[in-house]
Design an enzyme around this catalytic site. Structure first.
Site, PDB file in Angstrom:
ATOM      1  N   SER A 118       0.475  -1.033  -0.472  1.00  0.00           N
ATOM      2  CA  SER A 118      -0.139   0.106  -0.452  1.00  0.00           C
ATOM      3  C   SER A 118       0.974   1.364   0.165  1.00  0.00           C
ATOM      4  CB  SER A 118      -0.973   0.217   0.791  1.00  0.00           C
ATOM      5  OG  SER A 118       0.166   0.376   2.844  1.00  0.00           O
ATOM      6  N   HIS A 139      -3.497  -3.495  -5.019  1.00  0.00           N
ATOM      7  CA  HIS A 139      -3.017  -2.521  -4.274  1.00  0.00           C
ATOM      8  C   HIS A 139      -4.511  -3.168  -3.926  1.00  0.00           C
ATOM      9  CE1 HIS A 139      -3.991   0.753  -0.658  1.00  0.00           C
ATOM     10  NE2 HIS A 139      -4.121  -0.599  -0.564  1.00  0.00           N
ATOM     11  N   ASN A 189      -3.054   5.855   0.265  1.00  0.00           N
ATOM     12  CA  ASN A 189      -2.377   5.964   1.526  1.00  0.00           C
ATOM     13  C   ASN A 189      -1.689   7.973   1.141  1.00  0.00           C
ATOM     14  OD1 ASN A 189      -3.079   4.302   2.797  1.00  0.00           O
ATOM     15  ND2 ASN A 189      -2.214   2.910   1.886  1.00  0.00           N
TER      16      ASN A 189
END
Length: 296
Positions: A118, A139, A189
């Protein structure tokens, strides 16, 4: 592609195996621990049973899904026929380098190597192999069987042919692939973790409590889950690891993990998986617990 190998039987690994098997692919689920493999299959079985109770699938479909999943602790055996390998191990750069170097030596030359990282650089992971054109990021979002998105990350040397194959495959398992490029945290993220970190900083500074912070974000911003509850669900140790990768990658103070997060992880308060994080998930108590004792 017919044969899919998933490395790691934890939360993400068993979820990825579940999705591919449910869509008719032959899946090898590989882990160093036979106990982890047993837990992984049990989780898949339980999730399939929940789908039956909601009338999403039938008992026959559950049986056919489980039938095409093979488990093994042997990496060599697990990747022997793989068209695609998806690594879903711990978010640790050196571990991933070790795994990909081994995969490169064991897999057929045709095999595409994907990582569910990630935050860690796909280009750096690919450098551990002799096939960087066939290395890509996939991901998946947690929980994998429910969440539609797959963030597809191109490394510097990822070929268009590899990207096209993975984009097409993602659609075949009824996911929505979105192509992004290789920078720390990618898109998901890079945006999510600073928000979670800021929510933790807000708690750390005493601006509001856990429930209050999450309530503001749920009711005020229409988020389905507050950032502190989401952090517990992701795993506070995982959040910390991602923030550290981003901080090292960008050298920007805005990605520096909040001291409260650092202390909570050091104390073993990692969220749902440890039964306690910003909330208490133990069997005896379901009430929220503000982590004020970990302030530094």
């Amino acid at each position: 592609m017919e044969h899919i190998t998933v490395i790691g039987a934890g939360t993400m690994g068993n979820g990825i195996a579940h999705v591919f098997a449910q869509n008719g692919y032959h899946v090898n689920l590989v882990d160093v621990s036979s106990e982890a493999l047993e837990r992984g299959i049990e989780t898949i079985s339980n999730n399939l049973s929940r789908m039956i109770s909601k009338k999403v699938i039938t008992e026959k479909e559950k049986a056919s899904t489980l039938k095409v999943i093979n488990t093994t602790t042997s990496m060599k055996e697990g990747v022997a026929k793989a068209d695609l390998v998806i690594e879903a191990a711990t978010e640790n750069t050196s571990l991933k380098h070790t795994i990909f170097k081994e995969l490169d030596s064991l897999c057929p030359k045709k095999t595409i190597l994907a990582t569910n990282t990630s935050s860690i650089s796909i280009t750096q992971i690919a450098a551990a192999t002799k096939r960087p054109d066939k290395v890509i990021g996939m991901h998946f979002m947690n929980p994998v069987p429910i969440m539609m998105l797959i963030e597809i990350i191109n490394g510097y040397n990822t070929s268009k042919e590899t990207t096209d194959k993975i984009m097409a495959l993602s659609k075949k398992i009824n996911k929505i692939p979105t192509e992004v490029n290789d920078y720390p945290g990618f898109v998901a993220n890079r945006i999510l973790m600073p928000m979670i970190n800021e929510a933790i900083e807000t708690l750390f500074q005493g601006v509001a409590g856990v429930k209050e912070i999450d309530t503001v974000m749920k009711l005020g911003m229409a988020h389905p889950m507050g950032p502190l509850q989401l952090a517990d669900f992701i795993g506070l140790d995982v959040c910390l690891a991602i923030l550290e990768v981003m901080y090292q990658g960008f050298k920007n103070p805005k990605y520096a993990p909040c001291p409260l997060l650092v202390n909570m992880v050091a104390a073993g308060k990692n969220g749902v998986k440890s039964s306690e994080g910003f909330y208490d998930y133990s069997a005896s108590r379901k009430a929220e617990k503000v982590a004020s004792q970990f302030r530094s």
